[in-house]
Scaffold this motif. Structure first.
Motif, PDB file in Angstrom:
ATOM      1  N   PHE A  78      29.504 -15.558 -16.332  1.00 39.36           N
ATOM      2  CA  PHE A  78      28.905 -14.521 -15.502  1.00 39.36           C
ATOM      3  C   PHE A  78      29.519 -14.518 -14.106  1.00 39.36           C
ATOM      4  O   PHE A  78      29.869 -13.452 -13.571  1.00 39.36           O
ATOM      5  CB  PHE A  78      27.398 -14.751 -15.415  1.00 39.36           C
ATOM      6  CG  PHE A  78      26.685 -13.848 -14.458  1.00 39.36           C
ATOM      7  CD1 PHE A  78      26.403 -12.533 -14.795  1.00 39.36           C
ATOM      8  CD2 PHE A  78      26.284 -14.320 -13.218  1.00 39.36           C
ATOM      9  CE1 PHE A  78      25.746 -11.693 -13.901  1.00 39.36           C
ATOM     10  CE2 PHE A  78      25.625 -13.497 -12.327  1.00 39.36           C
ATOM     11  CZ  PHE A  78      25.359 -12.180 -12.661  1.00 39.36           C
ATOM     12  N   ALA A  82      31.693 -11.555 -12.624  1.00 37.93           N
ATOM     13  CA  ALA A  82      31.206 -10.875 -11.426  1.00 37.93           C
ATOM     14  C   ALA A  82      32.288 -10.816 -10.347  1.00 37.93           C
ATOM     15  O   ALA A  82      32.493  -9.772  -9.710  1.00 37.93           O
ATOM     16  CB  ALA A  82      29.967 -11.589 -10.887  1.00 37.93           C
ATOM     17  N   SER A 136      30.988 -13.963 -21.991  1.00 34.94           N
ATOM     18  CA  SER A 136      30.031 -13.689 -20.917  1.00 34.94           C
ATOM     19  C   SER A 136      30.706 -12.989 -19.748  1.00 34.94           C
ATOM     20  O   SER A 136      30.149 -12.052 -19.167  1.00 34.94           O
ATOM     21  CB  SER A 136      29.378 -14.993 -20.447  1.00 34.94           C
ATOM     22  OG  SER A 136      28.632 -15.595 -21.481  1.00 34.94           O
ATOM     23  N   THR A 140      30.195  -9.066 -18.327  1.00 34.02           N
ATOM     24  CA  THR A 140      29.722  -8.945 -16.949  1.00 34.02           C
ATOM     25  C   THR A 140      30.568  -8.008 -16.102  1.00 34.02           C
ATOM     26  O   THR A 140      30.036  -7.222 -15.304  1.00 34.02           O
ATOM     27  CB  THR A 140      29.678 -10.335 -16.284  1.00 34.02           C
ATOM     28  OG1 THR A 140      28.774 -11.179 -17.006  1.00 34.02           O
ATOM     29  CG2 THR A 140      29.235 -10.238 -14.834  1.00 34.02           C
ATOM     30  N   ALA A 193      23.972  -7.210 -16.024  1.00 29.86           N
ATOM     31  CA  ALA A 193      24.922  -8.067 -16.728  1.00 29.86           C
ATOM     32  C   ALA A 193      24.372  -9.452 -17.029  1.00 29.86           C
ATOM     33  O   ALA A 193      24.772 -10.058 -18.032  1.00 29.86           O
ATOM     34  CB  ALA A 193      26.200  -8.192 -15.896  1.00 29.86           C
ATOM     35  N   ALA A 194      23.480  -9.984 -16.189  1.00 30.47           N
ATOM     36  CA  ALA A 194      23.037 -11.371 -16.359  1.00 30.47           C
ATOM     37  C   ALA A 194      22.394 -11.635 -17.721  1.00 30.47           C
ATOM     38  O   ALA A 194      22.799 -12.570 -18.422  1.00 30.47           O
ATOM     39  CB  ALA A 194      22.088 -11.752 -15.221  1.00 30.47           C
ATOM     40  N   ALA A 197      25.022 -11.450 -20.456  1.00 31.43           N
ATOM     41  CA  ALA A 197      25.909 -12.611 -20.512  1.00 31.43           C
ATOM     42  C   ALA A 197      25.292 -13.711 -21.363  1.00 31.43           C
ATOM     43  O   ALA A 197      25.987 -14.383 -22.135  1.00 31.43           O
ATOM     44  CB  ALA A 197      26.191 -13.117 -19.097  1.00 31.43           C
TER      45      ALA A 197
END
Length: 270
Positions: A78, A82, A136, A140, A193-194, A197
């Protein structure tokens, strides 16, 4: 103190009421399937909440350990995704050429189903930790890049012109004007996204990993009705991991961008 009591009343209390109501409905429907409808394998379809809770407590050490492995790898992926999303958004906001080159590929990359991509990545890498991190991060970067780009471009043109009139450097415009304006959009992408992931990491674990909540989930699914409560426990732990990641991002947002309207005290209280 008044702000804390308002937060408890407006946010925490409704959440607990909603959860309690959901558990009551769950327990009631489970009892109805088993004792009234006489549904075959009723507990496999919807087990009693109290039995699942007992299993969660009994195997809490194992579930915590395996859940930690999943959450840790998902967290690394993540963070990488990010950062990649933020960098891509900044580059696209600086150059239309970069946006025209990169954005179509970024959109096209999201057309690949994760369910199909996960086994491909795992088959190539053959490392469960690296595979979880890659998936993940892949999940993300796109929502982060898209929402960050939208935030960077949400700044009012007169504000940008005012900065230029004071001979502000491009980096100063970004640091003092565009980045603060982009924070709400950035955190919108991060909160989307969290949980995804975490889901991506669990999906990789279903491909044949050795550790993680997805591994325990798959094993107990294969064992059948005799391990129903353990299977449902892993499902709940996976859901809790996703919720925890969302709440963590919400907490970070509250600390990083406290000026947003939803974080201001209501009624003019200080």
């Amino acid at each position: 103190m008044k702000g804390n009591s308002t937060f408890m009343r407006d946010r925490v209390l409704p959440l607990f009421v909603w959860i309690f109501g959901l558990l009551v409905v769950w327990e009631t429907v489970s009892w109805w399937l088993l004792n009234v409808a006489k549904t075959p394998l009723a507990q496999s379809k919807l087990p009693y909440v109290h039995e699942v809770a007992a299993t969660l407590w009994k195997y809490s050490g194992t579930l915590l350990k395996e859940g930690g492995a999943t959450f840790g790898n998902a967290g690394v992926g993540f963070l990488i995704g990010a950062v990649a999303g933020v960098v891509l958004a900044v580059l696209m906001s600086l150059s239309k050429t970069i946006e025209q080159l990169a954005f179509p590929y970024a959109v096209a990359s999201q057309m690949i189903p994760i369910l199909g991509l996960a086994p491909i990545i795992y088959g190539i890498v053959r490392d469960e930790q690296v595979s979880r991190i890659i998936i993940s991060g892949y999940i993300t970067f796109f929502p982060v890049a898209l929402n960050m780009l939208r935030g960077l471009r949400s700044v009012d043109l007169p504000a940008v012109e005012l900065m230029h009139s004071y001979a502000a450097k491009p980096w100063a415009v970004y640091w003092k004007l565009r980045f603060p304006a982009a924070l709400p959009g950035l955190f919108s992408g991060l909160k989307i996204a969290a949980p995804l992931a975490v889901t991506g990491a669990i999906l990789v674990e279903l491909m044949g990993a050795q550790h993680g909540i997805g591994v325990i989930m798959l094993r107990n699914l294969y064992y059948g009705p005799s391990h129903t409560y353990m299977f449902w426990s892993t499902v709940l732990v996976g859901a809790l991991l996703g919720m925890a990641s969302y709440w963590l991002m919400s907490l970070v947002e509250r600390l990083a961008a406290p000026w947003q309207p939803e974080f201001r005290p209501k009624g003019g209280s200080r």
